[in-house]
Design an enzyme around this catalytic site. Structure first.
Site, short mmCIF file in Angstrom:
data_model
loop_
_atom_site.label_atom_id
_atom_site.label_comp_id
_atom_site.label_asym_id
_atom_site.label_seq_id
_atom_site.Cartn_x
_atom_site.Cartn_y
_atom_site.Cartn_z
N CYS A 117 0.87 -1.31 -0.08
CA CYS A 117 0.12 0.12 0.23
C CYS A 117 0.92 1.22 0.17
CB CYS A 117 -1.00 0.13 1.01
SG CYS A 117 -2.06 -1.43 1.16
N HIS A 160 -2.05 7.69 6.59
CA HIS A 160 -2.41 6.33 5.90
C HIS A 160 -3.57 6.03 6.53
CE1 HIS A 160 -1.59 2.65 3.77
NE2 HIS A 160 -1.77 1.88 4.87
N GLU A 195 0.37 4.54 13.59
CA GLU A 195 0.66 5.82 13.04
C GLU A 195 0.46 6.92 13.86
OE1 GLU A 195 -0.42 7.99 8.55
OE2 GLU A 195 -1.85 6.60 9.42
N LYS A 255 -9.26 8.48 3.40
CA LYS A 255 -9.96 7.18 3.03
C LYS A 255 -11.26 6.85 3.73
CE LYS A 255 -5.44 4.60 2.85
NZ LYS A 255 -4.50 5.65 3.14
N HIS A 273 -9.81 2.42 0.61
CA HIS A 273 -8.45 2.05 0.53
C HIS A 273 -8.06 1.50 -0.95
CE1 HIS A 273 -4.33 1.39 1.50
NE2 HIS A 273 -4.54 0.34 2.42
N PHE A 322 2.20 -3.61 3.97
CA PHE A 322 2.45 -4.67 4.53
C PHE A 322 3.83 -4.95 3.90
CE2 PHE A 322 -1.94 -7.08 4.11
CZ PHE A 322 -2.38 -6.37 5.21
#
Length: 413
Positions: free
Chosen positions: A163, A303, A314, A335, A340, A401
């Site tokens: 991502c 994010h 985060e 988002k 996403h 990831f």
């Protein structure tokens, strides 16, 4: 080092298939979620997604291009065509080797691969595969097709960092221009992950929300009841250009890209570091490259996928960099509206940062009903309604990831 500016943008998204529609809907707090229409999702734990609506690839692609490409490449071609038209550069006045394409995608042509494997099984394992199977699903075909369509012969490749893929692509494109290896780079990212295997895989690992009774409220970053992200599709493209070249040709300049960086958590396949140490280091590296202090960032597009662990990790990184009570910082997790886009997320969010700079307006974070108590009271999250605010510097965070942390910073000119 040469300066790098943005001179064109283009998009296909759950909130609209052009930049102005995306921006209008984001500012209005429109929700892009709805029932999955790509396949029968009734047997799946998650039955909703943020799909692109009313997509007509024939606006920018001919019949052969549509036939030979996966949807993620079609999104890339569509967004890139908009951005190139918006930039209005004269490719004939440049060497084709001065223009390149660096694109981000986490999954590539997942839908194509699924269809072909299913057909193989359903046809009693007879090896009758589509001759376009390989070029349709390999992830580098998006930049390859953009280059083919427009005759760009500079460097062309795909970055894959889950991502964080788009922000990785942007960083590479910026650095090549800075080093004088290109005058113009088309960069961005796209993803078409609304497929049975993707939905099944993400739900099995309990990464996605399964709030089927209220999908409109499912993507809720920073809410105490969040239970996973909402998957989305689409793509976004930026034309990045040598500042001197842009000035010389009288280009419209949206902003300057002044900082970009990456770090790696080196911790876990899917979970981020709990204290956000590596993510914070990436933000500090980007600030250092931009030559500014954290207090100068006016807008942070995080994010913030709406996962229980990720949002707080985060936020710990944000606290490390900005403190518990940053006076000038406004955070908006878009988002919550777009869903996403995985490898394409950074593209849409970069464009929203750029439009925030251009318009002095920050889109809202929607769906927060009960703010997580772990969010410091002094952190300003823009909620429910857009915020009128002059934006001199905007930061975009993308994490993937594998522990990838990629940051970009845009500056008003």
């Amino acid at each position: 080092m040469k300066r790098v500016v943005v001179t064109g943008i283009g998009v296909v998204s759950p909130l609209g298939n052009d930049v102005e529609t995306l921006w209008k809907n984001a500012v209005a707090g429109k929700n892009g979620v709805g029932p999955i229409t790509r396949f029968d999702a009734s047997k799946f734990k998650t039955q909703f997604a943020c799909e692109v609506k009313d997509f007509d690839p024939s606006i920018y692609l001919d019949r052969n291009e549509i036939k030979k490409t996966d949807l993620f490449t079609q999104y890339a071609l569509y967004a890139a065509a908009q951005a190139i038209a918006d930039s209005n550069f004269d490719s004939a006045a440049l060497s084709p080797y001065d223009i390149g394409v660096i694109w981000g995608s986490g999954q590539g042509g997942m839908e194509t691969l699924e269809i072909e494997i299913k057909d193989f099984v359903e046809n009693n394992y007879q090896p009758r595969f589509n001759p376009f199977l390989i070029p349709k699903f390999i992830a580098n075909m998006a930049p390859g097709m953009i280059a083919i369509k427009h005759g760009f012969r500079g460097m062309s490749f795909t970055t894959v960092s889950a991502c964080a893929s788009t922000n990785t692509a942007l960083m590479d494109a910026v650095n090549y221009i800075r080093l004088g290896k290109a005058k113009i780079m088309i960069s961005g990212g796209s993803e078409a992950p609304i497929t049975e295997a993707s939905i099944g895989g993400f739900t099995s690992m309990k990464a996605m929300s399964n709030l089927n009774e209220n999908p409109q409220g499912a993507c809720k970053p920073y809410d105490s009841t969040r239970n996973g992200f909402v998957i989305a599709e689409g793509g976004g493209a930026l034309v990045l250009e040598d500042y001197d070249h842009a000035i010389q040709r009288g280009a419209k300049i949206y902003c300057e890209v002044v900082g970009s960086s990456m770090t790696t958590d080196a911790y876990h396949m899917t979970s981020p570091l709990e204290n956000g140490e590596a993510a914070a280091h990436a933000m500090n590296l980007a600030l250092s490259e931009a030559g500014i202090q954290a207090a100068q960032i006016d807008y942070l597009n995080p994010h913030a996928t709406s996962t229980p662990v990720g949002d707080i990790c985060e936020m710990e990184a944000i606290r490390t960099v900005f403190g518990d009570n940053p006076q000038s910082l406004a955070i908006s997790a878009t988002k919550s509206m777009t869903g996403h886009l995985l490898g394409g997320a950074g593209a849409i969010e970069s464009i929203l940062c750029i439009k925030a700079i251009e318009n002095g307006m920050i889109p809202p974070t929607i769906n927060i009903e009960h703010l997580d108590e772990k969010i410091p009271a002094g952190i300003h999250i823009v909620r429910d309604k857009a915020l009128r605010k002059e934006v001199h510097y905007a930061m975009n965070n993308s994490f993937g990831f594998g522990g990838h942390n990629a940051i970009t910073i845009f500056k008003k000119i």
